[in-house]
Write a protein that holds these residues in place. Sequence first.
Motif, PDB file in Angstrom:
ATOM      1  N   GLY A 189       0.825  -1.206   0.000  1.00  0.00           N
ATOM      2  CA  GLY A 189       0.000   0.000   0.000  1.00  0.00           C
ATOM      3  C   GLY A 189       0.860   1.257   0.000  1.00  0.00           C
ATOM      4  O   GLY A 189       0.571   2.221  -0.718  1.00  0.00           O
ATOM      5  N   LEU A 190       1.929   1.238   0.771  1.00  0.00           N
ATOM      6  CA  LEU A 190       2.821   2.394   0.814  1.00  0.00           C
ATOM      7  C   LEU A 190       3.549   2.578  -0.511  1.00  0.00           C
ATOM      8  O   LEU A 190       3.758   3.710  -0.958  1.00  0.00           O
ATOM      9  CB  LEU A 190       3.829   2.248   1.962  1.00  0.00           C
ATOM     10  N   ARG A 191       3.946   1.459  -1.156  1.00  0.00           N
ATOM     11  CA  ARG A 191       4.593   1.571  -2.469  1.00  0.00           C
ATOM     12  C   ARG A 191       3.621   2.163  -3.478  1.00  0.00           C
ATOM     13  O   ARG A 191       4.006   3.007  -4.296  1.00  0.00           O
ATOM     14  CB  ARG A 191       5.085   0.199  -2.942  1.00  0.00           C
ATOM     15  N   GLU A 192       2.364   1.732  -3.431  1.00  0.00           N
ATOM     16  CA  GLU A 192       1.369   2.281  -4.355  1.00  0.00           C
ATOM     17  C   GLU A 192       1.164   3.773  -4.097  1.00  0.00           C
ATOM     18  O   GLU A 192       1.090   4.566  -5.036  1.00  0.00           O
ATOM     19  CB  GLU A 192       0.047   1.521  -4.213  1.00  0.00           C
ATOM     20  N   ARG A 193       1.102   4.156  -2.824  1.00  0.00           N
ATOM     21  CA  ARG A 193       0.920   5.575  -2.486  1.00  0.00           C
ATOM     22  C   ARG A 193       2.134   6.374  -2.947  1.00  0.00           C
ATOM     23  O   ARG A 193       1.987   7.482  -3.461  1.00  0.00           O
ATOM     24  CB  ARG A 193       0.714   5.714  -0.968  1.00  0.00           C
ATOM     25  N   ALA A 194       3.328   5.814  -2.762  1.00  0.00           N
ATOM     26  CA  ALA A 194       4.541   6.494  -3.205  1.00  0.00           C
ATOM     27  C   ALA A 194       4.523   6.673  -4.723  1.00  0.00           C
ATOM     28  O   ALA A 194       4.923   7.719  -5.238  1.00  0.00           O
ATOM     29  CB  ALA A 194       5.788   5.724  -2.771  1.00  0.00           C
ATOM     30  N   GLN A 223       1.857   6.933  -6.569  1.00  0.00           N
ATOM     31  CA  GLN A 223       0.887   7.995  -6.841  1.00  0.00           C
ATOM     32  C   GLN A 223       1.512   9.363  -6.590  1.00  0.00           C
ATOM     33  O   GLN A 223       1.337  10.292  -7.380  1.00  0.00           O
ATOM     34  CB  GLN A 223      -0.352   7.827  -5.962  1.00  0.00           C
ATOM     35  N   LEU A 224       2.235   9.475  -5.497  1.00  0.00           N
ATOM     36  CA  LEU A 224       2.878  10.746  -5.176  1.00  0.00           C
ATOM     37  C   LEU A 224       3.958  11.090  -6.196  1.00  0.00           C
ATOM     38  O   LEU A 224       4.131  12.253  -6.549  1.00  0.00           O
ATOM     39  CB  LEU A 224       3.480  10.707  -3.769  1.00  0.00           C
ATOM     40  N   GLU A 225       4.665  10.060  -6.674  1.00  0.00           N
ATOM     41  CA  GLU A 225       5.661  10.307  -7.714  1.00  0.00           C
ATOM     42  C   GLU A 225       4.995  10.834  -8.974  1.00  0.00           C
ATOM     43  O   GLU A 225       5.486  11.782  -9.593  1.00  0.00           O
ATOM     44  CB  GLU A 225       6.406   9.007  -8.055  1.00  0.00           C
ATOM     45  N   ALA A 226       3.876  10.213  -9.360  1.00  0.00           N
ATOM     46  CA  ALA A 226       3.159  10.666 -10.547  1.00  0.00           C
ATOM     47  C   ALA A 226       2.679  12.108 -10.351  1.00  0.00           C
ATOM     48  O   ALA A 226       2.786  12.937 -11.262  1.00  0.00           O
ATOM     49  CB  ALA A 226       1.982   9.738 -10.844  1.00  0.00           C
ATOM     50  N   GLN A 269      10.040   6.568   3.685  1.00  0.00           N
ATOM     51  CA  GLN A 269       9.917   6.974   2.283  1.00  0.00           C
ATOM     52  C   GLN A 269       8.590   7.675   2.038  1.00  0.00           C
ATOM     53  O   GLN A 269       8.534   8.673   1.316  1.00  0.00           O
ATOM     54  CB  GLN A 269      10.026   5.761   1.354  1.00  0.00           C
ATOM     55  N   LEU A 270       7.529   7.146   2.642  1.00  0.00           N
ATOM     56  CA  LEU A 270       6.221   7.772   2.473  1.00  0.00           C
ATOM     57  C   LEU A 270       6.238   9.182   3.054  1.00  0.00           C
ATOM     58  O   LEU A 270       5.751  10.124   2.422  1.00  0.00           O
ATOM     59  CB  LEU A 270       5.134   6.932   3.145  1.00  0.00           C
ATOM     60  N   ALA A 271       6.817   9.345   4.234  1.00  0.00           N
ATOM     61  CA  ALA A 271       6.883  10.676   4.848  1.00  0.00           C
ATOM     62  C   ALA A 271       7.686  11.621   3.964  1.00  0.00           C
ATOM     63  O   ALA A 271       7.297  12.777   3.764  1.00  0.00           O
ATOM     64  CB  ALA A 271       7.507  10.588   6.245  1.00  0.00           C
ATOM     65  N   GLU A 272       8.783  11.124   3.401  1.00  0.00           N
ATOM     66  CA  GLU A 272       9.590  11.970   2.522  1.00  0.00           C
ATOM     67  C   GLU A 272       8.816  12.319   1.251  1.00  0.00           C
ATOM     68  O   GLU A 272       8.886  13.453   0.772  1.00  0.00           O
ATOM     69  CB  GLU A 272      10.906  11.270   2.171  1.00  0.00           C
ATOM     70  N   ALA A 273       8.079  11.324   0.717  1.00  0.00           N
ATOM     71  CA  ALA A 273       7.283  11.598  -0.478  1.00  0.00           C
ATOM     72  C   ALA A 273       6.192  12.628  -0.173  1.00  0.00           C
ATOM     73  O   ALA A 273       5.914  13.513  -0.988  1.00  0.00           O
ATOM     74  CB  ALA A 273       6.655  10.303  -1.013  1.00  0.00           C
ATOM     75  N   GLN A 274       5.596  12.527   1.023  1.00  0.00           N
ATOM     76  CA  GLN A 274       4.584  13.503   1.404  1.00  0.00           C
ATOM     77  C   GLN A 274       5.208  14.884   1.560  1.00  0.00           C
ATOM     78  O   GLN A 274       4.619  15.886   1.145  1.00  0.00           O
ATOM     79  CB  GLN A 274       3.892  13.065   2.700  1.00  0.00           C
ATOM     80  N   ASP A 275       6.409  14.935   2.148  1.00  0.00           N
ATOM     81  CA  ASP A 275       7.111  16.221   2.270  1.00  0.00           C
ATOM     82  C   ASP A 275       7.417  16.785   0.893  1.00  0.00           C
ATOM     83  O   ASP A 275       7.273  17.996   0.651  1.00  0.00           O
ATOM     84  CB  ASP A 275       8.416  16.050   3.056  1.00  0.00           C
ATOM     85  N   GLU A 276       7.843  15.917  -0.030  1.00  0.00           N
ATOM     86  CA  GLU A 276       8.157  16.370  -1.385  1.00  0.00           C
ATOM     87  C   GLU A 276       6.891  16.886  -2.086  1.00  0.00           C
ATOM     88  O   GLU A 276       6.927  17.917  -2.746  1.00  0.00           O
ATOM     89  CB  GLU A 276       8.780  15.219  -2.191  1.00  0.00           C
ATOM     90  N   ALA A 277       5.790  16.178  -1.902  1.00  0.00           N
ATOM     91  CA  ALA A 277       4.533  16.632  -2.501  1.00  0.00           C
ATOM     92  C   ALA A 277       4.114  17.983  -1.922  1.00  0.00           C
ATOM     93  O   ALA A 277       3.672  18.876  -2.653  1.00  0.00           O
ATOM     94  CB  ALA A 277       3.431  15.589  -2.272  1.00  0.00           C
ATOM     95  N   ARG A 278       4.300  18.157  -0.607  1.00  0.00           N
ATOM     96  CA  ARG A 278       3.980  19.440   0.026  1.00  0.00           C
ATOM     97  C   ARG A 278       4.875  20.541  -0.529  1.00  0.00           C
ATOM     98  O   ARG A 278       4.423  21.624  -0.863  1.00  0.00           O
ATOM     99  CB  ARG A 278       4.169  19.338   1.544  1.00  0.00           C
ATOM    100  N   ARG A 279       6.165  20.247  -0.679  1.00  0.00           N
ATOM    101  CA  ARG A 279       7.100  21.228  -1.217  1.00  0.00           C
ATOM    102  C   ARG A 279       6.724  21.594  -2.655  1.00  0.00           C
ATOM    103  O   ARG A 279       6.751  22.766  -3.035  1.00  0.00           O
ATOM    104  CB  ARG A 279       8.529  20.666  -1.189  1.00  0.00           C
ATOM    105  N   LEU A 280       6.312  20.590  -3.429  1.00  0.00           N
ATOM    106  CA  LEU A 280       5.911  20.872  -4.809  1.00  0.00           C
ATOM    107  C   LEU A 280       4.645  21.730  -4.847  1.00  0.00           C
ATOM    108  O   LEU A 280       4.518  22.617  -5.696  1.00  0.00           O
ATOM    109  CB  LEU A 280       5.708  19.570  -5.581  1.00  0.00           C
ATOM    110  N   ARG A 281       3.722  21.474  -3.912  1.00  0.00           N
ATOM    111  CA  ARG A 281       2.520  22.312  -3.860  1.00  0.00           C
ATOM    112  C   ARG A 281       2.903  23.754  -3.537  1.00  0.00           C
ATOM    113  O   ARG A 281       2.359  24.693  -4.107  1.00  0.00           O
ATOM    114  CB  ARG A 281       1.534  21.771  -2.819  1.00  0.00           C
ATOM    115  N   GLU A 282       3.868  23.902  -2.616  1.00  0.00           N
ATOM    116  CA  GLU A 282       4.315  25.257  -2.276  1.00  0.00           C
ATOM    117  C   GLU A 282       4.984  25.925  -3.477  1.00  0.00           C
ATOM    118  O   GLU A 282       4.737  27.103  -3.764  1.00  0.00           O
ATOM    119  CB  GLU A 282       5.289  25.202  -1.103  1.00  0.00           C
ATOM    120  N   LEU A 283       5.836  25.175  -4.171  1.00  0.00           N
ATOM    121  CA  LEU A 283       6.494  25.730  -5.359  1.00  0.00           C
ATOM    122  C   LEU A 283       5.461  26.133  -6.409  1.00  0.00           C
ATOM    123  O   LEU A 283       5.588  27.170  -7.052  1.00  0.00           O
ATOM    124  CB  LEU A 283       7.468  24.707  -5.952  1.00  0.00           C
TER     125      LEU A 283
END
Length: 159
Positions: free
Chosen positions: A39-44, A46-49, A122-136
């Motif tokens: 489930g975490l790999r699938e979420r990651a 999705q976040l990558e996409a 990894q999920l937390a980092e992906a979530q942080d990256e998604a948050r950073r991308l939203r901010e950018l």
Amino acid sequence: REHEEALERLRQAQAEAEGRVPPEEHARVTAALEEQAQGLRERAAQLEAAAEAKGREAARLEAELAAAVPRGEHEAAQEGLRAEAAALAQRLGELSRRHEKTCEGGSERQAAEERLAATQKQLAEAQDEARRLRELHGHAEDSARLVRDRDRKVGDREK
């Protein structure tokens, strides 16, 4: 004396048995952890996409802002993003190596727990990256809005 020796062997066997996890429990925990990891790999993924889509959007906005942002600043920001991407790639490689080490050594239960911890990180980092991308993305939208407002004001002054 034989009685004492038998008691000692019994104590040792009991201590060993207490340290072991029943096979059914081990299989259940392992299956649950694998399900969570999937489930975490699938979420990651999705976040990558989503991150890739945000990256494409950011590239489009960068193109729009190229005329408004001084070239030096643009290149510096771009270099910073490249460095950040390289650092993220390095972290991912490190996590992969740690994951492989975890799979090779230690008990299966410990390895499964470590894989879960790594996957959660990894999920937390992906979530942080998604948050950073939203901010950018928000910053890029703000910049685009400022450029439009400036262009409108310049157009109004020319009239």
